[in-house]
Scaffold this motif. Structure first.
Motif, short mmCIF file in Angstrom:
data_model
loop_
_atom_site.label_atom_id
_atom_site.label_comp_id
_atom_site.label_asym_id
_atom_site.label_seq_id
_atom_site.Cartn_x
_atom_site.Cartn_y
_atom_site.Cartn_z
N ASN A 169 -4.46 9.91 -7.47
CA ASN A 169 -5.37 8.89 -6.96
C ASN A 169 -4.57 7.68 -6.51
N GLN A 170 -4.97 7.11 -5.37
CA GLN A 170 -4.28 5.91 -4.89
C GLN A 170 -5.09 4.68 -5.27
N PHE A 171 -4.42 3.71 -5.90
CA PHE A 171 -5.10 2.53 -6.43
C PHE A 171 -4.85 1.33 -5.52
N VAL A 172 -5.64 1.28 -4.46
CA VAL A 172 -5.63 0.17 -3.51
C VAL A 172 -7.07 -0.16 -3.17
N GLY A 173 -7.29 -1.34 -2.58
CA GLY A 173 -8.65 -1.70 -2.22
C GLY A 173 -8.70 -2.96 -1.40
N CYS A 174 -9.85 -3.22 -0.81
CA CYS A 174 -10.05 -4.41 0.02
C CYS A 174 -11.51 -4.85 -0.11
N LYS A 175 -11.72 -6.14 -0.19
CA LYS A 175 -13.06 -6.72 -0.23
C LYS A 175 -13.08 -7.91 0.72
N PRO A 176 -14.27 -8.32 1.22
CA PRO A 176 -15.57 -8.17 0.59
C PRO A 176 -16.41 -6.99 1.06
N PHE A 177 -16.06 -6.37 2.17
CA PHE A 177 -16.96 -5.40 2.76
C PHE A 177 -16.68 -4.00 2.24
N GLY A 178 -17.74 -3.20 2.10
CA GLY A 178 -17.61 -1.88 1.49
C GLY A 178 -17.15 -0.83 2.46
N PHE A 179 -15.86 -0.87 2.78
CA PHE A 179 -15.30 0.15 3.66
C PHE A 179 -15.23 1.49 2.93
N PRO A 180 -15.26 2.60 3.67
CA PRO A 180 -14.97 3.90 3.05
C PRO A 180 -13.55 3.89 2.49
N PHE A 181 -13.31 4.68 1.44
CA PHE A 181 -12.01 4.64 0.78
C PHE A 181 -10.89 5.02 1.74
N TRP A 182 -11.12 6.00 2.60
CA TRP A 182 -10.06 6.42 3.50
C TRP A 182 -9.65 5.27 4.42
N TYR A 183 -10.57 4.35 4.68
CA TYR A 183 -10.25 3.20 5.53
C TYR A 183 -9.52 2.13 4.72
N MET A 184 -9.98 1.89 3.50
CA MET A 184 -9.39 0.84 2.67
C MET A 184 -7.94 1.12 2.33
N PHE B 14 0.80 -1.22 0.00
CA PHE B 14 0.00 0.00 0.00
C PHE B 14 0.84 1.28 0.00
N ASP B 15 2.13 1.16 -0.13
CA ASP B 15 3.03 2.32 -0.10
C ASP B 15 2.54 3.40 -1.07
N PRO B 16 2.20 4.59 -0.60
CA PRO B 16 1.70 5.65 -1.49
C PRO B 16 2.65 6.00 -2.63
N GLN B 17 3.96 5.90 -2.39
CA GLN B 17 4.92 6.23 -3.45
C GLN B 17 4.82 5.26 -4.62
N LYS B 18 4.28 4.08 -4.38
CA LYS B 18 4.18 3.07 -5.43
C LYS B 18 2.78 3.00 -6.05
N THR B 19 1.76 3.45 -5.30
CA THR B 19 0.37 3.18 -5.70
C THR B 19 -0.42 4.41 -6.13
N ILE B 20 0.20 5.58 -6.11
CA ILE B 20 -0.52 6.80 -6.51
C ILE B 20 -0.20 7.16 -7.95
N HIS C 11 1.00 -1.15 -8.44
CA HIS C 11 2.28 -0.45 -8.40
C HIS C 11 2.63 0.09 -9.78
N PHE C 12 2.99 1.38 -9.81
CA PHE C 12 3.29 2.06 -11.06
C PHE C 12 4.75 2.48 -11.17
N GLY C 13 5.55 2.21 -10.16
CA GLY C 13 6.89 2.79 -10.09
C GLY C 13 7.92 2.17 -10.99
N THR C 14 7.59 1.13 -11.74
CA THR C 14 8.57 0.49 -12.62
C THR C 14 8.04 0.48 -14.05
#
Length: 208
Positions: free
Chosen positions: A39-54, A29-35, A120-123
């Motif tokens: 926009n930060q491209f991370v997520g978690c399922k199955p439950f619909g957490f708010p984005f700031w939590y995910m 989830f490192d922001p330097q790799k995922t933004i 991850h977009f850093g490479t």
């Protein structure tokens, strides 16, 4: 052609403690790799957490840890780690990567497992990290999917989306009057025809 890597098995890694799982999530989830584009491209399922939590790896880990404690047993391997990597030539769209990542974690969630993803977009090779809890939140059973089954399901998702949406055109070298030029060859809309033009032949599932 996207590469599917089973990190636990290929590198003989076990995430055997809660700290191992937490460290893996923090790395993924490192922001330097995922933004990308703010926009930060991370997520978690199955439950619909708010984005700031995910997007908080510590919060996602707390959710997984709570699930482990419900089970009341010690397991060696608390998480499965998979990586789906794309080459620079495949030129994946950010929106398509997000669709693929969400489809993959939905597959695990629909089978009863908490799953998180991070793109991850850093490479030069954008890739998707998928971290799967190995205790079912539905029945508290240990993760029991075969690698063949996992590979087939991920492969099907990639086949559905990557061939249709990732590549819009390819560059082809042509020669005219003793000079060489690079031209864009636009691909057919039909996925099967695209595969023929690109010369893509997906490998058979490895025999585990």
């Amino acid at each position: 052609m996207p590469i599917i890597k089973f990190v636990n098995e290929s590198e003989k890694i076990e995430y055997s403690t809660e700290q191992d799982v937490c460290s893996l999530l923090c790395y993924a989830f490192d922001p330097q790799k995922t933004i990308m584009n703010d926009n930060q491209f991370v997520g978690c399922k199955p439950f619909g957490f708010p984005f700031w939590y995910m997007r908080n790896p510590l919060a996602v880990h707390q959710f997984m840890e709570f699930n482990h404690k419900r089970q009341f047993k010690h397991w060696k391997d608390l998480a499965k780690h998979r990586v789906i990597s794309f080459s620079k030539e495949e030129n994946p769209l950010v929106a398509t990567l997000k669709i693929i990542a969400e489809r993959i974690v939905s597959f695990y969630a629909n089978n009863g497992y908490i799953a998180a993803y991070a793109i991850h977009f850093g490479t030069e090779n954008p890739h998707i990290h998928v971290i799967v809890d190995t205790i079912s939140y539905q029945n508290l059973n240990k993760f029991h999917m075969s690698r063949r089954y996992e590979w087939n399901q991920i492969h099907e998702i990639l086949n559905d989306y990557s061939v249709q949406y990732i590549t819009r055109s390819v560059s082809k070298r042509v020669r005219c009057e003793n000079r060489e030029y690079s031209v864009a060859v636009y691909l057919p809309k039909n996925p099967r025809e695209r595969m023929e033009v690109l010369g893509i032949e997906y490998d058979e599932c490895p025999d585990y």
